[in-house]
Design a protein around this motif. Structure first.
Motif, PDB file in Angstrom:
ATOM      1  N   GLU A  64       0.824  -1.214   0.000  1.00 16.60           N
ATOM      2  CA  GLU A  64       0.000   0.000   0.000  1.00 16.60           C
ATOM      3  C   GLU A  64       0.860   1.268   0.000  1.00 16.60           C
ATOM      4  O   GLU A  64       0.459   2.270  -0.580  1.00 16.60           O
ATOM      5  CB  GLU A  64      -0.980  -0.045   1.178  1.00 16.60           C
ATOM      6  CG  GLU A  64      -2.077  -1.069   0.895  1.00 16.60           C
ATOM      7  CD  GLU A  64      -2.912  -1.456   2.098  1.00 16.60           C
ATOM      8  OE1 GLU A  64      -2.377  -1.422   3.226  1.00 16.60           O
ATOM      9  OE2 GLU A  64      -4.091  -1.807   1.904  1.00 16.60           O
ATOM     10  N   GLU A  94      -5.718   3.965   2.082  1.00 14.57           N
ATOM     11  CA  GLU A  94      -4.610   3.000   2.022  1.00 14.57           C
ATOM     12  C   GLU A  94      -3.645   3.190   3.199  1.00 14.57           C
ATOM     13  O   GLU A  94      -3.117   2.209   3.743  1.00 14.57           O
ATOM     14  CB  GLU A  94      -3.850   3.113   0.695  1.00 14.57           C
ATOM     15  CG  GLU A  94      -4.647   2.690  -0.546  1.00 14.57           C
ATOM     16  CD  GLU A  94      -4.967   1.197  -0.622  1.00 14.57           C
ATOM     17  OE1 GLU A  94      -5.142   0.549   0.424  1.00 14.57           O
ATOM     18  OE2 GLU A  94      -5.084   0.689  -1.744  1.00 14.57           O
ATOM     19  N   HIS A  97      -5.188   1.502   6.082  1.00 11.63           N
ATOM     20  CA  HIS A  97      -5.122   0.037   5.944  1.00 11.63           C
ATOM     21  C   HIS A  97      -3.750  -0.445   6.424  1.00 11.63           C
ATOM     22  O   HIS A  97      -3.644  -1.413   7.164  1.00 11.63           O
ATOM     23  CB  HIS A  97      -5.326  -0.399   4.487  1.00 11.63           C
ATOM     24  CG  HIS A  97      -6.671  -0.040   3.935  1.00 11.63           C
ATOM     25  ND1 HIS A  97      -6.984  -0.136   2.601  1.00 11.63           N
ATOM     26  CD2 HIS A  97      -7.787   0.429   4.549  1.00 11.63           C
ATOM     27  CE1 HIS A  97      -8.226   0.251   2.422  1.00 11.63           C
ATOM     28  NE2 HIS A  97      -8.737   0.602   3.582  1.00 11.63           N
ATOM     29  N   HIS A 176     -11.650  -3.276   5.350  1.00  8.84           N
ATOM     30  CA  HIS A 176     -10.686  -3.185   4.249  1.00  8.84           C
ATOM     31  C   HIS A 176     -11.368  -3.506   2.908  1.00  8.84           C
ATOM     32  O   HIS A 176     -11.168  -2.811   1.910  1.00  8.84           O
ATOM     33  CB  HIS A 176      -9.511  -4.135   4.509  1.00  8.84           C
ATOM     34  CG  HIS A 176      -8.288  -3.800   3.704  1.00  8.84           C
ATOM     35  ND1 HIS A 176      -7.033  -4.210   4.042  1.00  8.84           N
ATOM     36  CD2 HIS A 176      -8.136  -3.082   2.557  1.00  8.84           C
ATOM     37  CE1 HIS A 176      -6.159  -3.765   3.146  1.00  8.84           C
ATOM     38  NE2 HIS A 176      -6.812  -3.084   2.224  1.00  8.84           N
ATOM     39  N   GLU A 180     -11.681  -1.046  -0.284  1.00 10.05           N
ATOM     40  CA  GLU A 180     -11.065  -1.424  -1.573  1.00 10.05           C
ATOM     41  C   GLU A 180     -12.087  -1.286  -2.696  1.00 10.05           C
ATOM     42  O   GLU A 180     -11.753  -0.874  -3.803  1.00 10.05           O
ATOM     43  CB  GLU A 180     -10.519  -2.853  -1.526  1.00 10.05           C
ATOM     44  CG  GLU A 180      -9.245  -3.020  -0.719  1.00 10.05           C
ATOM     45  CD  GLU A 180      -8.114  -2.112  -1.168  1.00 10.05           C
ATOM     46  OE1 GLU A 180      -7.904  -1.940  -2.383  1.00 10.05           O
ATOM     47  OE2 GLU A 180      -7.437  -1.551  -0.285  1.00 10.05           O
ATOM     48  N   HIS A 183     -12.639   2.564  -3.474  1.00 11.36           N
ATOM     49  CA  HIS A 183     -11.591   3.317  -4.195  1.00 11.36           C
ATOM     50  C   HIS A 183     -11.007   2.543  -5.380  1.00 11.36           C
ATOM     51  O   HIS A 183      -9.957   2.902  -5.905  1.00 11.36           O
ATOM     52  CB  HIS A 183     -10.488   3.793  -3.236  1.00 11.36           C
ATOM     53  CG  HIS A 183      -9.555   2.746  -2.728  1.00 11.36           C
ATOM     54  ND1 HIS A 183      -9.196   2.622  -1.412  1.00 11.36           N
ATOM     55  CD2 HIS A 183      -8.855   1.773  -3.368  1.00 11.36           C
ATOM     56  CE1 HIS A 183      -8.336   1.636  -1.266  1.00 11.36           C
ATOM     57  NE2 HIS A 183      -8.114   1.105  -2.448  1.00 11.36           N
TER      58      HIS A 183
HETATM   59 FE   LIG Z   1      -5.921  -1.339   1.044  1.00 14.27          FE
END
Ligand SMILES: [Fe+2]
Ligand SMILES: [Fe+2]
Length: 288
Positions: A64, A94, A97, A176, A180, A183
Motif C-alpha cells: 500500500e 490506504e 489500511h 478493508h 477497496e 476506491h
Molecule cells: Fe488497502
C-alpha cells in the motif's frame, strides 16, 4: 444514484462505464484491538484459510505504501477537482489500511506466525519495482487494485467468509474490503488521465497475474510448514475445494478478472455498491 449519473469530467470518454459521481473514498479511522482469546485458526477454524489471510496481510503495508507513492507521483498533473478529492481519499484509506494491518501483523507475529520475514521480502520486491518507469509503477497499482477489488467484492463480501471468521477478526477484513471497493477506480482514473498506455496496463496485469499468486502460494506454504500444518491434508483439500471447487470463489471470479484485458474496461463496469452498503450496515456500525 445510478452508474449512469456521471460527472462530466470523469465520464467524458467513450468508455461504457465510469466512476459514479460523488464516489469519493471516505477516510475512516478505526482502531481495531486484537483479542488474545482469538482462536489460533480464526477463519473457519482452518489453518490454510487463516494463513492465506495472514500472508495477504503481510503484503499490505509495503504494497500500500507503493500504491500511494505511484499515485502521488502524478497527483500534481491531475486537473479534475473530483479526481483530486478521490486521490486524497484513496491515499487516506490506504494509509489507514497499512496502519491497522501493521497492528494485525504484530499481533499474529506475537502468536508465532512469522509475518515480519514476509513483509521484509515483499518490501524488497516493491523496492525493485520502484526502479520501473512511473507509468509502469502506476500500471502495477492499477492491476493490483483490480485484484483487491475482486477479492473484496467477489470473495470477502459475497460469500459467508466474514460470518465464518472469529467475530473479533472479521471487522478489519470487512472494513478493508469495503474501502477497496470504494476506491477501486482511483488509480485507474489517474492512469487514464495521464494518458497511460494500454500496452503497459495489460502487460503489467499479465506480470502481476503470475507473480501475485506465485508469491502468495509460496508464502502460504512456508507459513503452513512453520506452523507444522503442511501435512494437514484435510486443510489443503478443504481450502482448495473452497477456492476452486465448491463454491469455487477464485474460479467464479475469473470472468471478472479477464474483463480487465478489454480495451474499454473500467473498474465500475462491475457495480458492487449494493453489496458494500449491506456490509457497511452489518460490519461498520458507527464507522459507516
Ligand atoms: Fe488497502
Ligand atoms: Fe486499494
Amino acid at each position: 444514484m445510478t452508474a449512469a449519473a456521471l460527472t462530466p469530467s470523469r465520464a467524458k470518454s467513450a468508455r461504457k462505464a465510469a466512476t459514479p459521481a460523488g464516489m469519493i473514498p471516505v477516510v475512516r479511522r478505526p482502531d481495531f484491538g486484537f483479542n488474545a482469546d482469538v482462536a489460533q485458526w480464526w477463519w473457519d477454524n482452518d489453518p490454510l484459510k487463516t494463513l492465506l489471510l495472514a500472508a495477504l496481510s503481510s503484503s499490505f503495508p509495503p504494497g500500500e505504501r507503493f500504491f500511494i507513492d505511484s499515485v502521488r507521483h502524478y497527483q500534481p498533473q491531475i486537473t479534475d477537482p473530483e479526481l483530486q478529492k478521490a486521490i486524497r481519499g484513496f491515499i487516506g484509506q490506504e494509509a489507514h489500511h497499512s496502519r491497522e494491518h501493521e497492528a494485525l501483523n504484530g499481533f499474529l507475529q506475537n502468536r508465532g506466525i512469522n509475518l515480519a520475514r514476509l513483509e521484509k521480502e515483499i518490501a524488497g520486491f516493491m523496492n525493485l519495482l520502484r526502479k520501473l518507469s512511473p507509468e509502469r509503477q502506476l500500471a502495477h497499482t492499477v492491476a493490483v487494485e483490480h485484484f483487491t477489488a475482486l477479492m473484496a467484492e467477489e470473495f470477502l463480501l459475497k460469500y459467508d467468509v466474514l460470518d465464518k471468521m472469529d467475530p473479533r477478526m472479521a471487522p478489519i477484513w470487512a472494513w478493508h474490503a469495503i474501502e477497496e471497493s470504494e476506491h477501486k477506480a482511483v488509480a485507474f482514473d489517474v492512469y487514464k488521465a495521464i494518458g497511460g498506455s494500454e500496452f503497459t496496463r495489460v502487460t503489467e496485469m499479465m506480470a502481476v497475474s503470475v507473480l501475485f499468486p506465485l508469491f502468495t502460494s509460496i508464502h502460504v506454504y512456508q507459513l503452513m510448514k512453520e506452523a507444522g500444518e503442511h501435512r494437514n491434508w484435510r486443510s489443503w483439500a478443504k481450502g482448495i475445494d473452497f477456492m476452486w471447487g465448491r463454491p469455487g470463489v477464485f474460479r467464479k471470479l475469473l470472468p471478472s478478472y479477464f474483463k480487465f484485458y478489454a480495451p474499454n474496461f473500467h473498474p465500475w463496469d462491475h457495480d458492487a455498491r449494493a453489496l458494500v452498503e449491506k456490509a457497511k450496515k452489518k460490519w461498520l456500525g458507527g464507522l459507516a
